[in-house]
Design an enzyme around this catalytic site. Structure first.
Site, PDB file in Angstrom:
ATOM      1  N   CYS A   1       0.636  -1.312   0.105  1.00 41.52           N
ATOM      2  CA  CYS A   1       0.098   0.255  -0.579  1.00 41.52           C
ATOM      3  C   CYS A   1       0.975   0.949   0.132  1.00 41.52           C
ATOM      4  CB  CYS A   1      -0.993  -0.148   1.182  1.00 41.52           C
ATOM      5  SG  CYS A   1      -0.525  -0.670   2.812  1.00 41.52           S
TER       6      CYS A   1
ATOM      7  N   HIS B   1      -3.356   5.826   4.825  1.00 37.43           N
ATOM      8  CA  HIS B   1      -1.810   6.503   5.155  1.00 37.43           C
ATOM      9  C   HIS B   1      -0.937   7.793   5.005  1.00 37.43           C
ATOM     10  CE1 HIS B   1      -1.469   2.424   6.317  1.00 37.43           C
ATOM     11  NE2 HIS B   1      -0.891   2.163   5.265  1.00 37.43           N
TER      12      HIS B   1
END
Ligand code: A2P
Length: 346
Positions: A129, A242
């Site tokens: 990711c 994130h």
């Protein structure tokens, strides 16, 4: 577009649920949809497009008549089932790290290296990711002037460790506010009101696995084996998006105005900068969004060939499920949803 029989392996997890939402939202041409998970979830019902689908425990017969497997059930599960699925005639888009660095497995971010899909032998890997989020943001700059070196620090949400870690973060927050000691079972330490260096295994150089994934996977996706990358990955008390602080070094100075123009026009990213009110990407704003939010693009005052930037991206969406669905759409578009006869040679 012809319709496809799809199986989601890990359908009950955080990424699995987002895969389901995206299949519906993007009107993926589904014929049949099979939901697979561990025996723990067998018999559970999941509603998809107003229909109840019963979750099945993955087994040797799960992949019969399946064209496409979207796998997000961890590396061990993928190592057990991916090649069996390919042997049954399916193409597997695998969200785990099991095959990412295998030479016979393309590692794809559709905005960066869609052409790599043509060489697939049954398995295509979805990158890590943090790597996807950084890649879509910096590749447009790299295309204009090759990047020499990347220094990145990540601020990673609980979602990267799965649905149970997200629940744990919320329980810990409630417990701390109630004056009770927080219990940590999924992540190694309390994440609520805390942060800690990423919990993946450390190597002899002192880097954790997550940091090394960012190095190796970025080089593979960019087809730039010499690219110098160093990373510090940190878990922060955020549920699902994130953030990353990125320093880029080029051969020549890169004008900030030009970088901003490139980011504003690039696919998969959105420039978010309001210098007057000091408003830049935040995980709260990135949550549930497709584009990676990029901002605070500025000259590195310590290096005349350096740029600094900041990004936030939804880890479950572009960092995992959305990228996988985009790969599936690419396969359909390019007529690549057929495993070659040598498919199980990975
Ligand atoms: P289950 O819910 O039955 O445990 P997350 O990353 O959010 O934790 O989700 C992990 C997903 O992978 C879940 O759907 C989980 O199913 C599935 N999974 C975990 N272990 C296995 C396994 N051994 N076989 C099949 N699916 C698994």
């Amino acid at each position: 577009m012809s319709k496809v029989n799809v199986a989601i392996l890990g359908a009950t997890g955080a990424v699995g649920k987002e895969l389901l939402a995206l299949l519906a939202e993007r009107r993926f041409p589904l014929k049949e949809l099979k939901l697979l998970a561990s025996p723990r979830s067998a018999g559970n019902k999941i509603v998809f497009n107003n229909q109840q689908i019963t979750v099945e425990a993955v087994s040797d017969r799960s992949f019969e008549n399946i064209d496409l497997v979207l796998a997000s059930a961890g590396g061990a599960t993928s190592r057990t089932w991916a090649k069996k699925a390919v042997a049954s005639g399916a193409v597997v888009i695998d969200n785990s790290s099991a095959f990412r660095m295998d030479d016979n497995v393309p590692l794809i971010v559709p905005e960066i290296n869609p052409e790599a899909a043509a060489a697939h032998q049954g398995i295509i890997a979805n990158p890590n990711c943090t790597t996807i989020l950084m890649g879509v943001a910096i590749y447009p700059l790299h295309q204009v002037q090759p990047i020499k070196r990347v220094v990145v620090a990540t601020y990673q949400s609980a979602s990267g460790a799965g649905a149970r870690a997200m629940e744990e973060a919320q329980t810990q927050a409630r417990d701390i506010l109630d004056g009770k000691p927080p219990q940590a079972e999924v992540l190694p330490y309390p994440i609520a009101f805390n942060l800690f260096p990423h919990n993946s295994p450390l190597n002899d150089d002192g880097y954790c696995e997550e940091e090394i994934k960012m190095v190796n996977e970025t080089r593979k996706i960019f087809n730039a084996p010499e690219l110098r990358v160093t990373a510090t990955c940190v878990r922060v008390p955020i549920l699902r998006a994130h953030s990353e602080a990125i320093n880029l070094e080029f051969e020549q100075p890169f004008a900030v105005a030009k970088a901003r123009e490139i980011i504003a026009a690039a696919p998969g990213v959105k420039l978010v900068e309001d210098w007057q009110s000091n408003y830049f990407p935040m995980p709260m704003d990135a949550t549930g969004q497709d584009p990676v939010l990029v901002g605070r693009i500025r000259q590195d005052i310590s290096h005349n060939c350096g740029l600094e930037l900041w990004l936030c991206g939804d880890q479950i969406r572009k960092g995992a499920a959305l990228n996988a669905i985009q790969i599936a759409e690419l396969l359909l578009d390019k007529n690549l949803l057929t495993p070659p006869s040598s498919a199980v040679s990975v």
